[in-house]
Design a protein around this motif. Sequence first.
Motif, short mmCIF file in Angstrom:
data_model
loop_
_atom_site.label_atom_id
_atom_site.label_comp_id
_atom_site.label_asym_id
_atom_site.label_seq_id
_atom_site.Cartn_x
_atom_site.Cartn_y
_atom_site.Cartn_z
N ILE A 120 0.69 -1.32 0.12
CA ILE A 120 0.10 -0.05 0.03
C ILE A 120 0.78 1.26 0.01
N ILE A 121 1.96 1.17 0.82
CA ILE A 121 2.87 2.35 0.90
C ILE A 121 3.59 2.53 -0.49
N GLU A 122 3.94 1.72 -1.39
CA GLU A 122 4.72 1.61 -2.54
C GLU A 122 3.54 2.15 -3.45
N ARG A 123 2.01 1.83 -3.53
CA ARG A 123 1.33 2.26 -4.37
C ARG A 123 1.06 3.75 -4.10
N VAL A 124 0.82 4.07 -2.84
CA VAL A 124 0.43 5.61 -2.57
C VAL A 124 1.59 6.43 -2.93
N SER A 125 2.74 5.89 -2.84
CA SER A 125 4.18 6.71 -3.40
C SER A 125 4.01 6.92 -4.75
N ASP A 126 3.83 5.80 -5.44
CA ASP A 126 3.74 5.80 -6.91
C ASP A 126 2.63 6.71 -7.69
N LEU A 127 1.51 6.72 -6.96
CA LEU A 127 0.29 7.44 -7.14
C LEU A 127 0.87 8.69 -7.06
N GLY A 128 1.18 9.28 -5.87
CA GLY A 128 1.58 10.58 -5.53
C GLY A 128 2.50 11.13 -6.40
N GLU A 129 3.54 10.35 -6.85
CA GLU A 129 4.73 10.93 -7.66
C GLU A 129 4.03 11.57 -9.15
N LYS A 130 2.98 10.51 -9.45
CA LYS A 130 2.49 10.88 -10.85
C LYS A 130 1.28 12.17 -10.58
N TYR A 131 0.63 12.09 -9.52
CA TYR A 131 -0.30 12.98 -9.48
C TYR A 131 0.05 14.54 -9.20
N TYR A 132 1.01 14.67 -8.24
CA TYR A 132 1.59 15.93 -7.90
C TYR A 132 2.44 16.41 -8.83
N ALA A 133 2.67 15.31 -9.98
CA ALA A 133 3.81 16.09 -11.09
C ALA A 133 2.94 16.64 -12.25
N LEU A 134 1.70 16.43 -12.13
CA LEU A 134 0.71 17.19 -13.06
C LEU A 134 0.55 18.54 -12.76
N GLU A 135 0.54 19.39 -13.72
CA GLU A 135 0.28 20.76 -13.66
C GLU A 135 -0.91 21.11 -13.00
N GLU A 136 -1.26 22.19 -12.14
CA GLU A 136 -2.28 22.48 -11.64
C GLU A 136 -3.23 23.07 -12.62
N ILE A 137 -4.35 22.41 -12.85
CA ILE A 137 -5.32 22.79 -13.71
C ILE A 137 -6.78 22.84 -12.98
N ASN A 138 -7.55 24.15 -13.64
CA ASN A 138 -8.85 24.35 -13.10
C ASN A 138 -9.53 23.38 -14.30
N TYR A 139 -10.14 22.17 -14.06
CA TYR A 139 -10.78 21.33 -14.89
C TYR A 139 -12.03 21.85 -15.24
N ASP A 140 -12.76 22.35 -14.55
CA ASP A 140 -14.11 22.70 -15.05
C ASP A 140 -13.76 23.92 -16.07
N ALA A 141 -12.93 24.82 -15.69
CA ALA A 141 -12.78 25.92 -16.89
C ALA A 141 -12.40 25.36 -18.12
N GLU A 142 -11.46 24.25 -18.10
CA GLU A 142 -10.83 23.61 -19.17
C GLU A 142 -12.16 22.89 -20.11
#
Length: 545
Positions: A120-142
């Motif tokens: 679980i720790i490995e999976r959270v780390s992997d997901l966090g790395e991908k998720y927080y690497a995404l640029e901040e987007i206002n999805y509704d506006a896009e």
Amino acid sequence: MISIDNLGVEFSGSTLFSDVSFAINPTDKIALMGKNGAGKSTMMKIIAGVEKASKGKVTAPKDTVIAYLPQHLLTEDDCTVFEETAKAFQHIFDMKEEMEDLNKQLETRTDYESPEYMKIIERVSDLGEKYYALEEINYDAEVEKALKGLGFKQEDMHRQTNEFSGGWRMRIELAKILLQKPDLILLDEPTNHIDIESVIWLEDFLVNKANAVMVISHDRAFIDNITNRTIEVTMGRIYDYKAKYSHYLELRKERREQQMKAYEEQQKFIAETKAFIERFKGTYSKTNQVSSRERMLEKLDIIEVDEVDNSALKLKFPPAPRSGDYPVTVKELSKSYDEHVVFKDANMSISRGEKVAFVGRNGEGKSTMLKAILGEIEVDGGECALGHNAKVGYFAQNQASLLDPNLTIFETVDEVAEGDIRTQIKNILGQFMFSGEDIDKKVGVLSGGERTRLAMVKLLLEPVNLLILDEPTNHLDLRSKDVLKDALKAFDGTLILVSHDRDFLQGLSNKVFEFKEQRVIEHFETIDDFLERNRIKSIAALDLK
């Protein structure tokens, strides 16, 4: 780069294609060509990951995004336009939800040393790395920006998707693709059911904003404008041309001529060799030469000449009976559905023998006007009349889908044929590429193109002088469209044509009625002149900022 390696597909023991290999580079714009049944859509589905190959593989760099627009839209009807479009970001929302769920598990679990806890720790780390690497987007506006760029209004955002026509649903799917910013866009017949302005916008987007693109299309102008490479699927293999469609046609002709020359030379060599073997078989002094030539024939790779689809639609409209001077007259015509005004105070008069085009975005009233002319709907005000002795032949936009799927091809025609023509049904079907056992096939198993051809047969069973065609080329291949176009040019009656296919429209009309903003505007110019004048303006109006 996406790599397709040794791809093969077999159905029920027969091979569709085998050992197909090629690479898709980051800026390739590829037309996937080949006759119906060659395997184009199957190959595209395999690259999209929708279907699996019998052998071979498709490989791509990690996190490559491939967006696929199928020929038949899969848009669901249980959500709004905004909600459907926001599904472009579903993978990001799913990632966030899974991360939150796993963090809750870590808060409550106490088996800190267990393998499950470490996973679980490995999976959270992997997901966090991908998720927080995404640029901040206002999805509704896009989402809103993409939909507005494609012609949706603010009030459309929260309407149900099932309230929109096929063309507008296509725009929803295109908005989703745009928002994903994919590395590869796969499009299977994307121009069916969308209007000319949408096609122009799509061309501009694919050429100037998209990365790699692969497209299957029977729209000659569309594929010629967007592609720089053509892959032809034929006889279970591919030929790869670094050329756009029109140039590919020339290169393919040259290739086949070279194949024919090599094939004929090889056949001549084989015949001469066999003659030598036959002549000297049993002659002691020639034994070694005979054996050598026999081995040579056994090892010879026989040259194959690419198949050519020689089936051709034979289409000629019967002579048109003489009608009055004005087969169609419309005066101050208005039509609304509840609060929605389709058009108001519309006027038009169409003279005998005139060929006119109805153009405009989906939903602006083209098909509604056709139904008013035919008396299929009630109007709110004004007059709409057919002229003296007007005999109408009508091909509806969904004509092919209206055929009874439980009838055979022969029965479909037989039930509407009258008089002496009934004895000619088999001959007529043969002209439309239905012959032999084909005529006993059920309509339900026919392809879109076959159904369209069958619907055309019904249209030709009696002479008419007013042809009304609403998107007649959907599902027709390039050759069939050319034959239909030639037949319409030769038709000596009056023609009203609705089509989004610019190549098909060109040279077919001498007057244009534009449906726009609740109005019907008459243009005394050819469709060629109209399209050229509006092209730049249309792209600017539809462009995404």
